[in-house]
Design a protein around this motif. Sequence first.
Motif, PDB file in Angstrom:
ATOM      1  N   GLY A   1      15.554 -18.352  13.148  1.00 34.74           N
ATOM      2  CA  GLY A   1      15.932 -17.948  14.411  1.00 34.74           C
ATOM      3  C   GLY A   1      17.580 -17.514  14.600  1.00 34.74           C
ATOM      4  O   GLY A   1      17.933 -16.945  15.445  1.00 34.74           O
ATOM      5  N   VAL A   2      18.474 -17.871  13.554  1.00 37.55           N
ATOM      6  CA  VAL A   2      19.752 -17.538  13.445  1.00 37.55           C
ATOM      7  C   VAL A   2      19.963 -16.143  12.980  1.00 37.55           C
ATOM      8  O   VAL A   2      19.016 -15.597  12.061  1.00 37.55           O
ATOM      9  N   SER A   3      20.811 -15.289  13.316  1.00 35.02           N
ATOM     10  CA  SER A   3      20.750 -13.783  13.046  1.00 35.02           C
ATOM     11  C   SER A   3      21.840 -13.541  12.001  1.00 35.02           C
ATOM     12  O   SER A   3      22.627 -14.252  11.827  1.00 35.02           O
TER      13      SER A   3
ATOM     14  N   ALA B   1      22.078  -9.666   4.932  1.00 37.83           N
ATOM     15  CA  ALA B   1      20.956  -9.000   4.970  1.00 37.83           C
ATOM     16  C   ALA B   1      19.794  -9.619   4.687  1.00 37.83           C
ATOM     17  O   ALA B   1      19.733 -10.154   3.615  1.00 37.83           O
ATOM     18  N   CYS B   2      18.870  -9.946   5.627  1.00 37.54           N
ATOM     19  CA  CYS B   2      17.582 -10.544   5.396  1.00 37.54           C
ATOM     20  C   CYS B   2      16.472  -9.781   5.186  1.00 37.54           C
ATOM     21  O   CYS B   2      16.224  -8.707   5.588  1.00 37.54           O
ATOM     22  N   GLY B   3      15.252 -10.165   4.408  1.00 35.93           N
ATOM     23  CA  GLY B   3      14.033  -9.527   4.390  1.00 35.93           C
ATOM     24  C   GLY B   3      14.049  -7.968   3.618  1.00 35.93           C
ATOM     25  O   GLY B   3      14.946  -7.974   2.742  1.00 35.93           O
ATOM     26  N   ALA B   4      13.647  -7.194   4.445  1.00 33.62           N
ATOM     27  CA  ALA B   4      13.588  -5.776   3.810  1.00 33.62           C
ATOM     28  C   ALA B   4      14.909  -5.228   3.967  1.00 33.62           C
ATOM     29  O   ALA B   4      15.400  -4.369   3.219  1.00 33.62           O
TER      30      ALA B   4
ATOM     31  N   ALA C   1      21.247  -8.012  14.821  1.00 32.53           N
ATOM     32  CA  ALA C   1      20.768  -9.035  15.294  1.00 32.53           C
ATOM     33  C   ALA C   1      19.342  -9.640  14.985  1.00 32.53           C
ATOM     34  O   ALA C   1      18.726 -10.547  15.393  1.00 32.53           O
ATOM     35  N   ALA C   2      18.913  -8.998  13.568  1.00 31.94           N
ATOM     36  CA  ALA C   2      17.651  -9.618  13.077  1.00 31.94           C
ATOM     37  C   ALA C   2      17.890 -10.889  12.803  1.00 31.94           C
ATOM     38  O   ALA C   2      18.765 -11.627  12.052  1.00 31.94           O
ATOM     39  N   SER C   3      16.719 -11.723  13.108  1.00 34.35           N
ATOM     40  CA  SER C   3      16.854 -13.162  12.706  1.00 34.35           C
ATOM     41  C   SER C   3      16.029 -13.848  11.472  1.00 34.35           C
ATOM     42  O   SER C   3      15.206 -12.876  11.071  1.00 34.35           O
ATOM     43  N   PHE C   4      16.451 -14.707  11.101  1.00 31.71           N
ATOM     44  CA  PHE C   4      15.955 -15.196   9.655  1.00 31.71           C
ATOM     45  C   PHE C   4      14.655 -15.735   9.687  1.00 31.71           C
ATOM     46  O   PHE C   4      14.263 -16.459  11.101  1.00 31.71           O
ATOM     47  N   THR C   5      13.684 -15.572   9.061  1.00 36.75           N
ATOM     48  CA  THR C   5      12.391 -16.238   8.829  1.00 36.75           C
ATOM     49  C   THR C   5      11.938 -16.622   7.634  1.00 36.75           C
ATOM     50  O   THR C   5      12.542 -16.215   6.683  1.00 36.75           O
ATOM     51  N   LYS C   6      11.049 -17.439   7.436  1.00 31.02           N
ATOM     52  CA  LYS C   6      10.887 -18.210   6.392  1.00 31.02           C
ATOM     53  C   LYS C   6      10.321 -17.427   5.239  1.00 31.02           C
ATOM     54  O   LYS C   6       9.423 -16.507   5.599  1.00 31.02           O
ATOM     55  N   GLY C   7      10.680 -17.714   3.978  1.00 28.29           N
ATOM     56  CA  GLY C   7      10.172 -16.640   2.964  1.00 28.29           C
ATOM     57  C   GLY C   7      10.865 -15.621   2.649  1.00 28.29           C
ATOM     58  O   GLY C   7      10.571 -14.978   1.506  1.00 28.29           O
ATOM     59  N   GLU C   8      11.920 -15.260   3.446  1.00 30.87           N
ATOM     60  CA  GLU C   8      12.946 -14.139   3.308  1.00 30.87           C
ATOM     61  C   GLU C   8      13.825 -14.328   2.293  1.00 30.87           C
ATOM     62  O   GLU C   8      14.641 -15.648   2.171  1.00 30.87           O
ATOM     63  N   LEU C   9      14.171 -13.392   1.519  1.00 28.84           N
ATOM     64  CA  LEU C   9      15.650 -13.421   0.580  1.00 28.84           C
ATOM     65  C   LEU C   9      16.823 -12.928   1.573  1.00 28.84           C
ATOM     66  O   LEU C   9      16.576 -12.055   2.466  1.00 28.84           O
TER      67      LEU C   9
ATOM     68  N   VAL D   1      20.288 -16.046  -1.557  1.00 23.59           N
ATOM     69  CA  VAL D   1      19.359 -17.229  -1.073  1.00 23.59           C
ATOM     70  C   VAL D   1      18.160 -16.995  -0.671  1.00 23.59           C
ATOM     71  O   VAL D   1      17.815 -15.752  -0.106  1.00 23.59           O
ATOM     72  N   SER D   2      17.237 -17.743  -0.468  1.00 20.87           N
ATOM     73  CA  SER D   2      15.625 -17.794   0.081  1.00 20.87           C
ATOM     74  C   SER D   2      15.608 -18.706   1.059  1.00 20.87           C
ATOM     75  O   SER D   2      16.161 -19.799   1.032  1.00 20.87           O
ATOM     76  N   LEU D   3      15.155 -18.317   2.315  1.00 22.90           N
ATOM     77  CA  LEU D   3      14.927 -19.466   3.445  1.00 22.90           C
ATOM     78  C   LEU D   3      13.571 -20.005   3.127  1.00 22.90           C
ATOM     79  O   LEU D   3      12.643 -19.247   3.681  1.00 22.90           O
ATOM     80  N   GLY D   4      13.555 -21.142   2.675  1.00 23.12           N
ATOM     81  CA  GLY D   4      12.136 -21.502   2.095  1.00 23.12           C
ATOM     82  C   GLY D   4      11.786 -21.211   0.629  1.00 23.12           C
ATOM     83  O   GLY D   4      12.575 -20.392   0.101  1.00 23.12           O
TER      84      GLY D   4
END
Length: 356
Positions: free
Chosen positions: A160-162, A189-192, A203-211, A231-234
């Motif tokens: 939920g944090v961006s 920068a998260c995910g893709a 404003a993209a928010s972090f989600t589980k499983g993303e680098l 780092v990885s979230l989860g």
Amino acid sequence: MDTSWKLDMIRRKLVAEQLDAFFITDLHVIRWLSGFSGSNAGVLLSRDHALLLTDFRYREQVREEVTVLESRIVSEGFAAALKDEHLLCGKRLGIEKERVTLDEAERLGQALNGVELVALKGFFSEFRMIKDDQELEHLRQAAAITQKVFEMVLPMIVPGVSEIDIAAEISYQHRRMGAERDSFDPIVACGARAALPHARPTAASFTKGELIVIDMGCMFQGYASDQTRTVSLGRADDDARKVYAIVREAQQLGLDSARPGMPARELDRVVREYIDERGYGEAFGHSLGHGVGTEVHELPAVSRLSHDTLHSSTVFTVEPGIYLPGRFGVRIEDTVIMHETGAEPLQTFTKELVEL
């Protein structure tokens, strides 16, 4: 700030290049040479004279920061000040080819009628690449601030944090910890989006499983830091863990392979071949690294096209990356000091994959 030895080196080069003087307008060079941190200055350096010109806004600041050079407050612009025949000790005046625009050169030439302007590229680069003890200490402190800030923001990375939230926190904490400013806009920068090497935070928010790739740095006493961790979230999936391991091993190979006197392009080749042999050569498109000093990107260039050498007391980054469009990206970066015994990373934060 005793920079008299720098003046001596430059004056020897003036003689070698058959120049009577050099007019410096690059503020990074001026900071390196004099310690002056204002936003408007020029330095006239001749074989027996060194004068810093600035405007009335910096009257007190120049007194506090500049001890080796004489200083003068000017009101009519630098070209007018340089018309003083006592300042130019000859007819050949060097200028910075990569910094002075054609318009500026033309106006300077008109003001200094009869003086030959000689545009030279990289005149100061060979001197700036080799850091003295004071410069190395500033670089160490800048790196320490950035690492502390990174450790502070890690617990804030939750679902939920961006990206923007973390980037803003990095900039705030850099200043709070004593830095002058960021050395560049933080990359979060998260995910893709982590597959974009120079992604701008959104404003993209972090989600589980993303680098999440975090590239950040600050300026301290005029010197830059630069570090990247992924780092990885989860828990990361197997593909991400595999790619991360390759980048980590490649980065360590770069650190272990660096030797004083080594051509910079050779270090790039060693690491690039390692990644290529594992099937990801096309996914590593940027250079292995770059010099760090009063600018966050300066010489030596650590790339396949570089003609620079990694001398002792040069400071540069080792930052391989693998970027898979639409999926994820991984980059790990340390800034290192080259010693006679090898490269010393200024960052000590783990390069094992952190799964938050």
